[in-house]
Write an enzyme that holds these catalytic residues in place. Structure first.
Site, mmCIF file in Angstrom:
data_model
loop_
_atom_site.group_PDB
_atom_site.id
_atom_site.type_symbol
_atom_site.label_atom_id
_atom_site.label_comp_id
_atom_site.label_asym_id
_atom_site.label_seq_id
_atom_site.Cartn_x
_atom_site.Cartn_y
_atom_site.Cartn_z
ATOM 1 N N ARG A 25 0.809 -1.233 0.000
ATOM 2 C CA ARG A 25 0.000 0.000 0.000
ATOM 3 C C ARG A 25 0.832 1.269 0.000
ATOM 4 O O ARG A 25 0.280 2.366 -0.018
ATOM 5 C CB ARG A 25 -0.843 0.046 1.279
ATOM 6 C CG ARG A 25 -2.140 -0.660 1.205
ATOM 7 C CD ARG A 25 -2.718 -0.624 2.595
ATOM 8 N NE ARG A 25 -3.850 0.276 2.727
ATOM 9 C CZ ARG A 25 -4.061 1.072 3.751
ATOM 10 N NH1 ARG A 25 -3.194 1.142 4.733
ATOM 11 N NH2 ARG A 25 -5.136 1.809 3.816
ATOM 12 N N CYS A 49 8.939 34.045 26.302
ATOM 13 C CA CYS A 49 9.006 32.601 26.561
ATOM 14 C C CYS A 49 9.102 32.318 28.060
ATOM 15 O O CYS A 49 9.948 32.877 28.741
ATOM 16 C CB CYS A 49 10.213 32.013 25.835
ATOM 17 S SG CYS A 49 10.593 30.325 26.304
ATOM 18 N N CYS A 52 12.730 30.699 28.856
ATOM 19 C CA CYS A 52 14.007 31.372 28.592
ATOM 20 C C CYS A 52 14.634 31.908 29.884
ATOM 21 O O CYS A 52 13.938 32.238 30.847
ATOM 22 C CB CYS A 52 13.812 32.512 27.598
ATOM 23 S SG CYS A 52 14.080 32.028 25.877
ATOM 24 N N HIS A 112 16.856 29.488 23.016
ATOM 25 C CA HIS A 112 15.455 29.296 22.637
ATOM 26 C C HIS A 112 15.341 28.672 21.238
ATOM 27 O O HIS A 112 14.341 28.046 20.900
ATOM 28 C CB HIS A 112 14.766 30.671 22.656
ATOM 29 C CG HIS A 112 13.302 30.632 22.395
ATOM 30 N ND1 HIS A 112 12.381 30.315 23.364
ATOM 31 C CD2 HIS A 112 12.596 30.876 21.256
ATOM 32 C CE1 HIS A 112 11.152 30.373 22.838
ATOM 33 N NE2 HIS A 112 11.267 30.716 21.572
ATOM 34 N N HIS A 161 10.561 26.409 23.241
ATOM 35 C CA HIS A 161 11.904 26.363 23.830
ATOM 36 C C HIS A 161 12.281 24.891 24.057
ATOM 37 O O HIS A 161 11.566 24.182 24.770
ATOM 38 C CB HIS A 161 11.921 27.120 25.168
ATOM 39 C CG HIS A 161 13.304 27.381 25.668
ATOM 40 N ND1 HIS A 161 13.821 28.651 25.821
ATOM 41 C CD2 HIS A 161 14.275 26.532 26.047
ATOM 42 C CE1 HIS A 161 15.057 28.561 26.266
ATOM 43 N NE2 HIS A 161 15.357 27.284 26.418
ATOM 44 N N HIS A 163 13.000 21.561 25.346
ATOM 45 C CA HIS A 163 12.958 21.088 26.726
ATOM 46 C C HIS A 163 12.424 19.667 26.785
ATOM 47 O O HIS A 163 11.788 19.190 25.845
ATOM 48 C CB HIS A 163 12.043 21.994 27.575
ATOM 49 C CG HIS A 163 10.599 21.904 27.175
ATOM 50 N ND1 HIS A 163 10.080 22.604 26.105
ATOM 51 C CD2 HIS A 163 9.573 21.176 27.662
ATOM 52 C CE1 HIS A 163 8.792 22.321 25.969
ATOM 53 N NE2 HIS A 163 8.450 21.441 26.900
ATOM 54 N N GLN A 165 10.982 16.544 29.882
ATOM 55 C CA GLN A 165 10.282 16.446 31.162
ATOM 56 C C GLN A 165 10.755 15.240 31.950
ATOM 57 O O GLN A 165 11.285 14.284 31.386
ATOM 58 C CB GLN A 165 8.781 16.340 30.923
ATOM 59 C CG GLN A 165 8.208 17.558 30.240
ATOM 60 C CD GLN A 165 6.714 17.676 30.493
ATOM 61 O OE1 GLN A 165 6.239 17.481 31.608
ATOM 62 N NE2 GLN A 165 5.971 17.990 29.449
ATOM 63 N N HIS A 278 13.688 4.026 28.827
ATOM 64 C CA HIS A 278 13.212 2.885 29.599
ATOM 65 C C HIS A 278 14.425 2.124 30.127
ATOM 66 O O HIS A 278 15.340 1.822 29.368
ATOM 67 C CB HIS A 278 12.403 1.920 28.712
ATOM 68 C CG HIS A 278 11.011 2.366 28.441
ATOM 69 N ND1 HIS A 278 10.290 1.942 27.349
ATOM 70 C CD2 HIS A 278 10.197 3.182 29.141
ATOM 71 C CE1 HIS A 278 9.087 2.475 27.388
ATOM 72 N NE2 HIS A 278 9.006 3.260 28.453
ATOM 73 N N HIS A 293 17.143 1.530 27.112
ATOM 74 C CA HIS A 293 16.923 1.936 25.721
ATOM 75 C C HIS A 293 16.069 3.199 25.679
ATOM 76 O O HIS A 293 15.344 3.494 26.620
ATOM 77 C CB HIS A 293 16.241 0.817 24.918
ATOM 78 C CG HIS A 293 14.924 0.381 25.490
ATOM 79 N ND1 HIS A 293 14.820 -0.551 26.500
ATOM 80 C CD2 HIS A 293 13.650 0.755 25.206
ATOM 81 C CE1 HIS A 293 13.548 -0.736 26.810
ATOM 82 N NE2 HIS A 293 12.809 0.057 26.047
ATOM 83 N N HIS A 295 13.168 5.057 23.207
ATOM 84 C CA HIS A 295 12.269 4.948 22.061
ATOM 85 C C HIS A 295 12.104 6.338 21.473
ATOM 86 O O HIS A 295 11.879 7.300 22.205
ATOM 87 C CB HIS A 295 10.875 4.499 22.500
ATOM 88 C CG HIS A 295 10.809 3.114 23.073
ATOM 89 N ND1 HIS A 295 10.851 1.989 22.300
ATOM 90 C CD2 HIS A 295 10.690 2.682 24.355
ATOM 91 C CE1 HIS A 295 10.742 0.918 23.073
ATOM 92 N NE2 HIS A 295 10.654 1.312 24.326
ATOM 93 N N LYS A 308 1.222 10.326 10.291
ATOM 94 C CA LYS A 308 0.545 9.034 10.434
ATOM 95 C C LYS A 308 -0.468 9.157 11.573
ATOM 96 O O LYS A 308 -0.165 9.724 12.622
ATOM 97 C CB LYS A 308 1.604 7.991 10.774
ATOM 98 C CG LYS A 308 1.122 6.779 11.517
ATOM 99 C CD LYS A 308 0.959 5.626 10.574
ATOM 100 C CE LYS A 308 0.399 4.401 11.274
ATOM 101 N NZ LYS A 308 -0.271 3.523 10.329
HETATM 102 P P1 H2U Z 1 5.333 20.328 27.173
HETATM 103 O O1 H2U Z 1 5.341 21.446 26.230
HETATM 104 O O2 H2U Z 1 6.193 19.151 26.730
HETATM 105 O O3 H2U Z 1 3.975 19.935 27.596
HETATM 106 O O4 H2U Z 1 6.093 20.833 28.478
HETATM 107 C C1 H2U Z 1 5.989 22.095 29.015
HETATM 108 C C2 H2U Z 1 5.853 21.897 30.477
HETATM 109 O O5 H2U Z 1 6.293 23.053 31.128
HETATM 110 C C3 H2U Z 1 4.403 21.641 30.882
HETATM 111 O O6 H2U Z 1 4.340 20.422 31.591
HETATM 112 C C4 H2U Z 1 5.438 23.357 32.188
HETATM 113 C C5 H2U Z 1 4.080 22.828 31.759
HETATM 114 O O7 H2U Z 1 3.322 22.433 32.871
HETATM 115 N N1 H2U Z 1 5.480 24.787 32.419
HETATM 116 C C6 H2U Z 1 5.786 25.265 33.680
HETATM 117 O O8 H2U Z 1 6.006 24.476 34.591
HETATM 118 N N2 H2U Z 1 5.837 26.610 33.891
HETATM 119 C C7 H2U Z 1 5.584 27.534 32.934
HETATM 120 O O9 H2U Z 1 5.635 28.719 33.204
HETATM 121 C C8 H2U Z 1 5.239 27.126 31.569
HETATM 122 C C9 H2U Z 1 5.188 25.653 31.308
HETATM 123 ZN ZN ZN Z 2 12.783 30.336 25.415
#
Ligand code: H2U
Ligand code: ZN
Length: 345
Positions: A25, A49, A52, A112, A161, A163, A165, A278, A293, A295, A308
């Protein structure tokens, strides 16, 4: 190989699930959704931001004038430290239990405008160190430490920006528990570590290898679901991030840059994905079956704007793909490892 032209199913031994592959396909026409291209021209520092250096976050706290990686407690955490204990298993139909934890945000650098592949290897190496340090600290108190990056608006990332988590929890999440059981079963059934054996086999074949160095290998796994999904793993047996040697950390930074540069080159865009680590859960004493590893799950399929979707058959039956893992790996192998900044935006 005949089966590369005909519908077949492939088995994912890590999750013990199947994926349907329909290579015939691959060339079907597309008149569906494409996303609007994102403007990738960003300044090195953006006054508006939240992430920043020196700026005020959404809750009024001011970031320090940091350089390099910067970690802070998520202002809107999904998990809280002091949730009152509650467990309800009285009915098999309505089970629930308390979830405690903590969430942090890691800005990869003060820049940034620079995503992981655009950062110099030395700067990525600092991110690796922060991942290891955060893991080490949080693993003392929690059952699982999730280290991940959601990249790009297409993946629901709320802030351009660059980042990642870190979410630590007092429970081992389902996906990790599944991998734990599968690796344990594989070891007891075959006497071998699942991913160490798998990567040895991939190294000798090369059809699904994307990049490698002395310590790491990235492949489009045989059982990949996402079109350009990759699995990045150490070549030697390392159950956790904290088991990596200094040299392995150096070479991890190097291979991350190479892998992500290839991703960016594929559709000439800052390649969106969700990636994460993981490894053996912190509380596990016997880790022979585990292999560390990462992912990478990127959503893009055929251009910077055509993704997708896992819908229909995928939601109701099992994942399905058209492009084979071998074709995807060949496309990624054909990319340059030099970032062409001027091709973006
Ligand atoms: P994501 O864009 O991957 O969701 O991550 C941004 C994270 O940054 C999000 O979990 C946190 C949000 O809660 N954040 C702060 O803790 N403080 C801020 O002022 C902006 C965003
Ligand atoms: Zn920034």
């Amino acid at each position: 190989m005949i089966f590369e032209q005909h519908p077949h199913r492939r088995y994912n031994p890590l999750t013990r699930e199947w994926v349907l592959v329909s290579p015939h396909r691959s060339n079907r026409p597309w008149q569906g959704q494409s996303e609007a291209p994102v403007n990738r021209q960003r300044p090195p520092h953006d006054a508006g931001c939240y992430l920043c250096a020196g700026n005020e976050r959404a809750n009024g706290v001011r970031n320090p004038d940091y350089t390099g990686p910067f970690v802070f407690e998520n202002d809107f955490p999904a998990l809280l430290k002091d949730t009152p204990f509650h467990e309800d298993t009285g009915s098999p139909l309505f089970q629930s239990r308390t979830a405690c934890g903590t969430s942090r945000v890691i800005c990869f650098s003060e820049r940034h405008d620079l995503t992981l592949p655009a950062l110099p290897v030395e700067a990525i190496r600092k991110v690796v160190d922060v991942w290891v340090r955060e893991y080490e600290t949080l693993a003392r108190d929690y059952a699982w430490v999730a280290i991940f990056e959601n990249k790009g608006a297409m993946m629901g990332c709320s802030n351009p920006h660059p980042h990642g988590q870190i979410w630590a929890s007092d429970f081992v999440p389902s996906e990790v528990a599944r991998e734990d059981q599968a690796q344990e079963a594989f070891l007891s059934e075959t006497g071998q570590n699942l991913l160490v054996s798998y990567c040895e086999a991939e190294q000798s074949g090369e059809t699904r290898v994307v990049v490698e160095n002395d310590d790491w290998i990235a492949v489009v796994p045989f059982w990949a679901v996402w079109p350009f999904e990759t699995l990045l793993t150490p070549k030697r047996h390392r159950p956790r991030l904290t088991d990596l040697s200094t040299q392995e950390r150096d070479r991890l930074a190097e291979i991350l840059k190479r892998l992500c540069t290839r991703y960016d080159g594929l559709f000439r865009t800052e390649f969106p994905y969700s990636m994460g680590w993981h490894g053996a859960p912190p509380g596990l004493k016997e880790t022979a079956h585990w292999q560390l590893h990462a992912h990478f799950y990127p959503p893009l399929l055929r251009s910077a704007t055509v993704r997708k979707f896992l819908v229909g058959y995928e939601m109701l039956a099992e994942p399905q793909r058209d492009l084979t893992a071998e074709q995807a790996a060949a496309r990624l192998r054909a990319q340059s490892e030099t970032l062409e900044q001027d091709t973006f935006g």
